[in-house]
Scaffold this motif. Structure first.
Motif, PDB file in Angstrom:
ATOM      1  N   GLY A 124       1.274  -0.505  -0.273  1.00 27.80           N
ATOM      2  CA  GLY A 124       0.003   0.198  -0.126  1.00 27.80           C
ATOM      3  C   GLY A 124       0.740   1.558   0.112  1.00 27.80           C
ATOM      4  N   ALA A 125       2.582   1.016   0.234  1.00 29.79           N
ATOM      5  CA  ALA A 125       3.233   2.330  -0.013  1.00 29.79           C
ATOM      6  C   ALA A 125       2.943   3.040  -1.197  1.00 29.79           C
ATOM      7  CB  ALA A 125       4.672   2.391   0.484  1.00 29.79           C
ATOM      8  N   ASP A 126       2.482   2.841  -1.980  1.00 29.23           N
ATOM      9  CA  ASP A 126       2.106   2.922  -3.433  1.00 29.23           C
ATOM     10  C   ASP A 126       1.227   3.651  -4.184  1.00 29.23           C
ATOM     11  OD1 ASP A 126       1.410   0.568  -4.278  1.00 29.23           O
ATOM     12  OD2 ASP A 126       2.507   0.114  -5.183  1.00 29.23           O
ATOM     13  N   LEU A 127      -0.004   3.916  -3.128  1.00 27.83           N
ATOM     14  CA  LEU A 127      -1.192   3.731  -3.011  1.00 27.83           C
ATOM     15  C   LEU A 127      -1.350   5.427  -3.812  1.00 27.83           C
ATOM     16  CD1 LEU A 127      -3.053   1.936  -1.061  1.00 27.83           C
ATOM     17  CD2 LEU A 127      -3.252   1.075  -3.564  1.00 27.83           C
ATOM     18  N   PRO A 128      -2.570   5.925  -3.924  1.00 27.44           N
ATOM     19  CA  PRO A 128      -2.326   6.994  -4.345  1.00 27.44           C
ATOM     20  C   PRO A 128      -2.659   7.349  -3.017  1.00 27.44           C
ATOM     21  CG  PRO A 128      -4.154   6.744  -5.560  1.00 27.44           C
ATOM     22  CD  PRO A 128      -3.597   4.772  -5.258  1.00 27.44           C
ATOM     23  N   GLY A 129      -2.544   8.957  -2.482  1.00 31.68           N
ATOM     24  CA  GLY A 129      -2.787   9.804  -0.703  1.00 31.68           C
ATOM     25  C   GLY A 129      -1.685   9.646  -0.196  1.00 31.68           C
ATOM     26  N   ILE A 130      -0.912   8.681  -0.172  1.00 27.55           N
ATOM     27  CA  ILE A 130       0.245   8.520   0.571  1.00 27.55           C
ATOM     28  C   ILE A 130       1.407   9.023  -0.082  1.00 27.55           C
ATOM     29  CG2 ILE A 130       2.009   6.547   1.620  1.00 27.55           C
ATOM     30  CD1 ILE A 130      -0.751   5.964   1.722  1.00 27.55           C
ATOM     31  N   LEU A 131       2.233   9.458   1.579  1.00 23.78           N
ATOM     32  CA  LEU A 131       3.184  10.911   0.786  1.00 23.78           C
ATOM     33  C   LEU A 131       3.682  10.688   1.458  1.00 23.78           C
ATOM     34  CD1 LEU A 131       1.091  14.164   1.796  1.00 23.78           C
ATOM     35  CD2 LEU A 131       1.502  12.976  -0.197  1.00 23.78           C
ATOM     36  N   THR A 132       5.056  10.507   1.015  1.00 15.84           N
ATOM     37  CA  THR A 132       6.697  10.093   0.887  1.00 15.84           C
ATOM     38  C   THR A 132       7.438  11.434   1.923  1.00 15.84           C
ATOM     39  OG1 THR A 132       7.736  10.709  -0.498  1.00 15.84           O
ATOM     40  CG2 THR A 132       7.197   8.466  -0.133  1.00 15.84           C
ATOM     41  N   SER A 133       8.061  11.448   2.475  1.00 15.64           N
ATOM     42  CA  SER A 133       9.385  12.191   3.277  1.00 15.64           C
ATOM     43  C   SER A 133       9.075  13.855   2.504  1.00 15.64           C
ATOM     44  CB  SER A 133      10.229  12.491   4.184  1.00 15.64           C
ATOM     45  OG  SER A 133      11.766  11.387   3.201  1.00 15.64           O
ATOM     46  N   LYS A 134       9.231  12.935   1.068  1.00 13.93           N
ATOM     47  CA  LYS A 134       9.475  14.465  -0.042  1.00 13.93           C
ATOM     48  C   LYS A 134       8.688  15.033  -0.356  1.00 13.93           C
ATOM     49  CE  LYS A 134      11.713  14.696  -5.077  1.00 13.93           C
ATOM     50  NZ  LYS A 134      11.850  14.532  -5.916  1.00 13.93           N
ATOM     51  N   GLU A 135       6.785  13.796  -0.649  1.00 15.74           N
ATOM     52  CA  GLU A 135       6.089  15.303  -1.415  1.00 15.74           C
ATOM     53  C   GLU A 135       5.354  15.715   0.010  1.00 15.74           C
ATOM     54  OE1 GLU A 135       6.942  11.320  -3.755  1.00 15.74           O
ATOM     55  OE2 GLU A 135       5.882  11.218  -1.277  1.00 15.74           O
ATOM     56  N   LEU A 149       6.561  17.717   2.077  1.00 10.65           N
ATOM     57  CA  LEU A 149       7.200  18.913   1.819  1.00 10.65           C
ATOM     58  C   LEU A 149       6.650  19.877   0.954  1.00 10.65           C
ATOM     59  CD1 LEU A 149      11.113  18.035   2.249  1.00 10.65           C
ATOM     60  CD2 LEU A 149       9.277  18.940   4.387  1.00 10.65           C
ATOM     61  N   ASP A 150       5.756  19.752   0.271  1.00 10.23           N
ATOM     62  CA  ASP A 150       5.100  20.342  -1.011  1.00 10.23           C
ATOM     63  C   ASP A 150       3.942  20.081  -0.596  1.00 10.23           C
ATOM     64  OD1 ASP A 150       7.197  21.333  -2.310  1.00 10.23           O
ATOM     65  OD2 ASP A 150       8.089  19.736  -3.408  1.00 10.23           O
ATOM     66  N   ILE A 151       3.646  19.681   0.366  1.00  9.44           N
ATOM     67  CA  ILE A 151       2.085  19.910   0.056  1.00  9.44           C
ATOM     68  C   ILE A 151       1.438  21.224   0.504  1.00  9.44           C
ATOM     69  CG2 ILE A 151       1.780  20.293   2.460  1.00  9.44           C
ATOM     70  CD1 ILE A 151      -0.469  17.557   2.616  1.00  9.44           C
ATOM     71  N   ARG A 152       0.197  21.464  -0.262  1.00 10.70           N
ATOM     72  CA  ARG A 152       0.060  22.589  -0.749  1.00 10.70           C
ATOM     73  C   ARG A 152      -1.130  23.323   0.370  1.00 10.70           C
ATOM     74  NH1 ARG A 152       3.050  25.525  -2.844  1.00 10.70           N
ATOM     75  NH2 ARG A 152       4.125  24.930  -4.415  1.00 10.70           N
ATOM     76  N   SER A 153      -1.725  22.279   1.108  1.00 10.22           N
ATOM     77  CA  SER A 153      -3.101  22.474   2.103  1.00 10.22           C
ATOM     78  C   SER A 153      -2.585  22.170   3.636  1.00 10.22           C
ATOM     79  CB  SER A 153      -4.057  21.505   1.396  1.00 10.22           C
ATOM     80  OG  SER A 153      -5.074  21.680   2.896  1.00 10.22           O
ATOM     81  N   GLU A 154      -2.481  22.507   4.725  1.00 10.18           N
ATOM     82  CA  GLU A 154      -2.656  22.533   5.956  1.00 10.18           C
ATOM     83  C   GLU A 154      -3.404  20.787   6.302  1.00 10.18           C
ATOM     84  OE1 GLU A 154      -5.001  26.217   6.822  1.00 10.18           O
ATOM     85  OE2 GLU A 154      -3.784  25.089   5.798  1.00 10.18           O
ATOM     86  N   LYS A 155      -4.553  20.162   5.325  1.00 12.78           N
ATOM     87  CA  LYS A 155      -5.955  19.659   5.990  1.00 12.78           C
ATOM     88  C   LYS A 155      -5.130  17.896   5.486  1.00 12.78           C
ATOM     89  CE  LYS A 155      -8.906  23.060   6.022  1.00 12.78           C
ATOM     90  NZ  LYS A 155     -10.422  23.702   5.588  1.00 12.78           N
TER      91      LYS A 155
END
Length: 169
Positions: free
Chosen positions: A150-161, A163-169
């Motif tokens: 499941g680590a590759d499923l949509p919505g799963i965030l790695t430490s890289k992603e 850092l570029d998230i666009r929302s606090e929710k």
């Protein structure tokens, strides 16, 4: 003497700077942005976020310092912009250091051709060979992910992603 350094993270660019100061010609090859994982997707962006969090914690305790209740609203896109500005400023500083007359920064992926030659493949240019007396591999580290289902499923965030998230929710 001439050296090729593969990787422009801290190990690579610092070695290039020392070598150039000693009169050695350097070809520095980097496939991504200079500065490596720490500067671009690790320590530095994370510390920028931590500074924002620390500031918010201090605002919550403003009354301890004689400042009346403060009302504030977090603009998370501004937090991201600040983080990006910090990273960009530091990358520009590294690029400035690498503007030494004995250092040639080559953008692309290096592949060994023989013990003194690498072929650099760039998305913008034809493959090109570079030859030197010595080759240093300073490719550093990359962020790791857990090998779990499941680590590759949509919505799963790695430490890289994250850092570029666009929302606090």
């Amino acid at each position: 003497m001439k050296i090729i350094i593969i990787g422009a993270g801290p190990g690579g660019y610092e070695t290039a700077l020392v070598a150039a100061k000693r009169g050695v010609e350097v070809i520095l090859v980097e496939a991504g942005p200079v500065g490596g994982t720490c500067l671009n997707e690790g320590c530095i962006p994370t510390k920028a976020f931590c500074k924002n969090a620390q500031f918010l914690d201090e605002l919550k305790e403003s009354e301890k310092y004689g400042v009346g209740k403060i009302d504030f609203q977090l603009d998370f896109s501004s937090v991201i912009e600040r983080k990006n500005a910090v990273v960009d400023q530091l990358k520009a500083g590294v690029e400035g250091l690498l503007a030494h007359k004995l250092i040639t920064l080559v953008r692309g992926r290096a592949m060994f051709k023989d013990e003194h030659t690498v072929t650099v493949i760039s998305p913008l240019d034809e493959p090109r060979d570079y030859t030197a007396d010595y080759i240093i591999v300073a490719t550093g580290s990359v962020s790791a992910s857990l090998p779990i289902p499941g680590a590759d499923l949509p919505g799963i965030l790695t430490s890289k992603e994250i850092l570029d998230i666009r929302s606090e929710k």
